[in-house]
Design an enzyme around this catalytic site. Sequence first.
Site, PDB file in Angstrom:
ATOM      1  N   SER A   1       0.905  -1.045   0.161  1.00  0.00           N
ATOM      2  CA  SER A   1       0.023   0.028   0.050  1.00  0.00           C
ATOM      3  C   SER A   1       0.910   1.305  -0.166  1.00  0.00           C
ATOM      4  O   SER A   1       1.927   1.359   0.565  1.00  0.00           O
ATOM      5  CB  SER A   1      -0.883   0.179   1.201  1.00  0.00           C
ATOM      6  OG  SER A   1      -1.544   1.196   1.228  1.00  0.00           O
TER       7      SER A   1
ATOM      8  N   LYS B   1      -4.755  -6.470   2.903  1.00  0.00           N
ATOM      9  CA  LYS B   1      -4.764  -5.307   2.149  1.00  0.00           C
ATOM     10  C   LYS B   1      -6.151  -5.225   1.800  1.00  0.00           C
ATOM     11  O   LYS B   1      -6.333  -3.676   1.416  1.00  0.00           O
ATOM     12  CB  LYS B   1      -3.762  -5.564   0.946  1.00  0.00           C
ATOM     13  CG  LYS B   1      -3.644  -4.574  -0.336  1.00  0.00           C
ATOM     14  CD  LYS B   1      -3.186  -3.310   0.181  1.00  0.00           C
ATOM     15  CE  LYS B   1      -2.677  -2.186  -0.875  1.00  0.00           C
ATOM     16  NZ  LYS B   1      -3.671  -2.039  -1.616  1.00  0.00           N
TER      17      LYS B   1
HETATM   18  P1  NBP Z   1      -0.173  -1.740 -14.016  1.00  0.00           P
HETATM   19  O1  NBP Z   1      -1.070  -2.270 -13.221  1.00  0.00           O
HETATM   20  O2  NBP Z   1      -0.554  -0.916 -15.060  1.00  0.00           O
HETATM   21  O3  NBP Z   1       0.707  -2.941 -15.037  1.00  0.00           O
HETATM   22  C1  NBP Z   1       1.624  -2.745 -16.178  1.00  0.00           C
HETATM   23  C2  NBP Z   1       2.716  -3.471 -16.058  1.00  0.00           C
HETATM   24  O4  NBP Z   1       2.017  -4.902 -16.284  1.00  0.00           O
HETATM   25  C3  NBP Z   1       3.691  -3.496 -17.258  1.00  0.00           C
HETATM   26  O5  NBP Z   1       4.968  -3.658 -16.678  1.00  0.00           O
HETATM   27  C4  NBP Z   1       3.354  -4.402 -18.078  1.00  0.00           C
HETATM   28  O6  NBP Z   1       4.200  -4.793 -18.946  1.00  0.00           O
HETATM   29  C5  NBP Z   1       2.721  -5.535 -17.323  1.00  0.00           C
HETATM   30  N1  NBP Z   1       2.067  -6.649 -18.077  1.00  0.00           N
HETATM   31  C6  NBP Z   1       0.579  -6.553 -18.609  1.00  0.00           C
HETATM   32 BR1  NBP Z   1      -0.176  -5.144 -18.591  1.00  0.00          BR
HETATM   33  N2  NBP Z   1       0.404  -7.926 -19.077  1.00  0.00           N
HETATM   34  C7  NBP Z   1       1.487  -8.566 -18.880  1.00  0.00           C
HETATM   35  C8  NBP Z   1       1.637  -9.806 -19.566  1.00  0.00           C
HETATM   36  N3  NBP Z   1       0.743 -10.698 -20.223  1.00  0.00           N
HETATM   37  N4  NBP Z   1       2.965 -10.488 -19.054  1.00  0.00           N
HETATM   38  C9  NBP Z   1       3.831  -9.716 -18.378  1.00  0.00           C
HETATM   39  N5  NBP Z   1       3.484  -8.364 -18.126  1.00  0.00           N
HETATM   40  C10 NBP Z   1       2.281  -7.946 -18.331  1.00  0.00           C
HETATM   41  O7  NBP Z   1       1.096  -1.462 -13.429  1.00  0.00           O
HETATM   42  P2  NBP Z   1       1.332  -0.488 -12.062  1.00  0.00           P
HETATM   43  O8  NBP Z   1       0.300   0.534 -12.108  1.00  0.00           O
HETATM   44  O9  NBP Z   1       2.407  -0.211 -11.713  1.00  0.00           O
HETATM   45  O10 NBP Z   1       0.591  -1.669 -10.827  1.00  0.00           O
HETATM   46  C11 NBP Z   1       1.239  -2.843 -10.724  1.00  0.00           C
HETATM   47  C12 NBP Z   1       0.477  -3.753  -9.731  1.00  0.00           C
HETATM   48  O11 NBP Z   1       0.455  -2.753  -8.527  1.00  0.00           O
HETATM   49  C13 NBP Z   1      -1.074  -3.915 -10.076  1.00  0.00           C
HETATM   50  O12 NBP Z   1      -1.509  -5.113  -9.554  1.00  0.00           O
HETATM   51  C14 NBP Z   1      -1.666  -2.806  -9.206  1.00  0.00           C
HETATM   52  O13 NBP Z   1      -3.066  -3.096  -8.944  1.00  0.00           O
HETATM   53  C15 NBP Z   1      -0.764  -2.712  -7.983  1.00  0.00           C
HETATM   54  N6  NBP Z   1      -0.951  -1.513  -7.227  1.00  0.00           N
HETATM   55  C16 NBP Z   1      -0.826  -0.370  -7.958  1.00  0.00           C
HETATM   56  C17 NBP Z   1      -0.831   0.933  -7.051  1.00  0.00           C
HETATM   57  C18 NBP Z   1      -0.714   2.126  -7.926  1.00  0.00           C
HETATM   58  O14 NBP Z   1      -1.166   3.398  -7.339  1.00  0.00           O
HETATM   59  N7  NBP Z   1      -0.733   2.386  -9.144  1.00  0.00           N
HETATM   60  C19 NBP Z   1      -1.083   0.971  -5.466  1.00  0.00           C
HETATM   61  C20 NBP Z   1      -0.974  -0.363  -5.126  1.00  0.00           C
HETATM   62  C21 NBP Z   1      -0.809  -1.402  -5.813  1.00  0.00           C
HETATM   63  P3  NBP Z   1       4.501  -3.999 -20.326  1.00  0.00           P
HETATM   64  O15 NBP Z   1       5.406  -2.835 -20.245  1.00  0.00           O
HETATM   65  O16 NBP Z   1       5.259  -5.134 -21.200  1.00  0.00           O
HETATM   66  O17 NBP Z   1       2.823  -3.721 -20.945  1.00  0.00           O
END
Ligand code: NBP
Length: 484
Positions: free
Chosen positions: A133, A187
């Site tokens: 988080s 979480k």
């Molecule tokens: P995203 O949720 O936007 O995911 C993007 C990432 O997933 C990229 O690295 C992308 O690779 C990869 N990806 C995808 Br889409 N499909 C894929 C596949 N089939 N195989 C391998 N890689 C794949 O990223 P984020 O916002 O950094 O969040 C990451 C995690 O953290 C998520 O589960 C999110 O719920 C969680 N989270 C986010 C936050 C926040 O504030 N953003 C907070 C807490 C938790 P690519 O570059 O090759 O497309």
Amino acid sequence: MADTTAQANIGVVGLAVMGSNLARNLASREGNTVAVYNRSHEKTDALVAAHPEAGFVPAATVEEFAASLSRPRAAIIMVKAGAPTDAVIEQLTQAFEPGDIIVDGGNALFTDTIRREAAVRATGINFVGAGISGGEEGALNGPSIMPGGSAEAWETLGPILTSIAAVAEGEPCVTHVGTDGAGHFVKMIHNGIEYADMQLIAEAYDLIRRGTGKSPVEIADIFAEWNTGELESYLIEITAEVLRQVDAATGQPLVDVIVDQAGAKGTGAWTVQTALELGIPVSGIAEAVFARSLSSKPAQRAAAADLPGPAEAWTVDDPDGFIEDVRQALYASKIIAYSQGFDEIVAGAEQYGWDIDKGEIAKIWRGGCIIRAQFLNRITEAYAEDPSLVALLTAPYFRDALTGAEAAWRRVVIAAVQGGIPAPAFASSLAYYDGLRADRLPAALIQGQRDFFGAHTYRRIDREGTFHTLWSGDRTEVSAVDTH
Ligand code: NBP
């Protein structure tokens, strides 16, 4: 070609916002060397080029990534939740060996984590679902981390996760929550409580603005003042900042030019869905989720806009007194939201066989995460005094707080109803409080109705057993023990 000799002690897969910041956080801590891999290689190159100081070990393929990690290998997946997570787990499972550790740091549904953990464990590899988080800022500077998984995995991971976690009052905001999906479960509850907290703050703002006519900037000052007392928290602090913000384009308060339709990514809904399955009344959280849904129905809102409300414009007679009432109502309702959230943790732990230390959970939420608040210390203390506390709101500190706030809380809910101001979370929290403390509930009537139309039987206050009344006949009560 990158040097693939096993030189990294931890790896990150998925280098979007969260993964890249988490990787930088890991790399900045003494003793960590971080391997990085992303499906599209450009992201890996960009991260490594932008942060030479991190000493990242980049990998172009999953195999190269696995080869770059020392044993037992440990990798944190930070990709989009759902199918992408499954795809990466599958690839890592192929490349890793028994004893290695795969961590899913994304926002997975805890039941998916339970499923994944069982499947990965069957290969001899450890799988840890870790709730992380704090968003982008937390990932970089210190998040609150809620890992599940096995004790064996925690042995290796514990020091690494501790090194990157937020620190609150000298203690790291990470603990081994429990096995398999326990971390993602907790979480999820964190996020549900966050929804309730935000909705309550929004209701407080709306009541003060419409009841006293104060401007957003004036209300920002009120929230800033509240942030020096028992309500001190990140969400109160940022609320003051948001209300103070002026829109550069129009000169209006920014809050007045933002479309009033709240979005959601689903974890609040998960908390409520899970609570329904567990039979736990998380009414404050549910109202918060529904309030966002209601706000996001523009067609219905437009169609209902001319329905009547109170005949006279509503303002309060004593603005300062009302503002203090709202502060107390907010605190009381917040206690209810947390009490309900912890009820769900207790029920989830029982259902899924987790040994969750509630006081520790409150502790690790004190830093790094969105609901960080001074108030969490009171929760830790309450569970330390009585680990089997039957409901958080009945602990002495919270009992006193509710007793002190009760009259103000009622005045605020009455004012909201009279003024035609929607305050669903305030009102439902008060109804929950009144429901729990009621001597008799009309549930007795519901049992009568159920027995009438469905012969569902009922229990009596004065005799053991299960009873059914012959409602349509001579209305004689018959013991179900006799009739079944
Ligand atoms: P995203 O949720 O936007 O995911 C993007 C990432 O997933 C990229 O690295 C992308 O690779 C990869 N990806 C995808 Br889409 N499909 C894929 C596949 N089939 N195989 C391998 N890689 C794949 O990223 P984020 O916002 O950094 O969040 C990451 C995690 O953290 C998520 O589960 C999110 O719920 C969680 N989270 C986010 C936050 C926040 O504030 N953003 C907070 C807490 C938790 P690519 O570059 O090759 O497309």
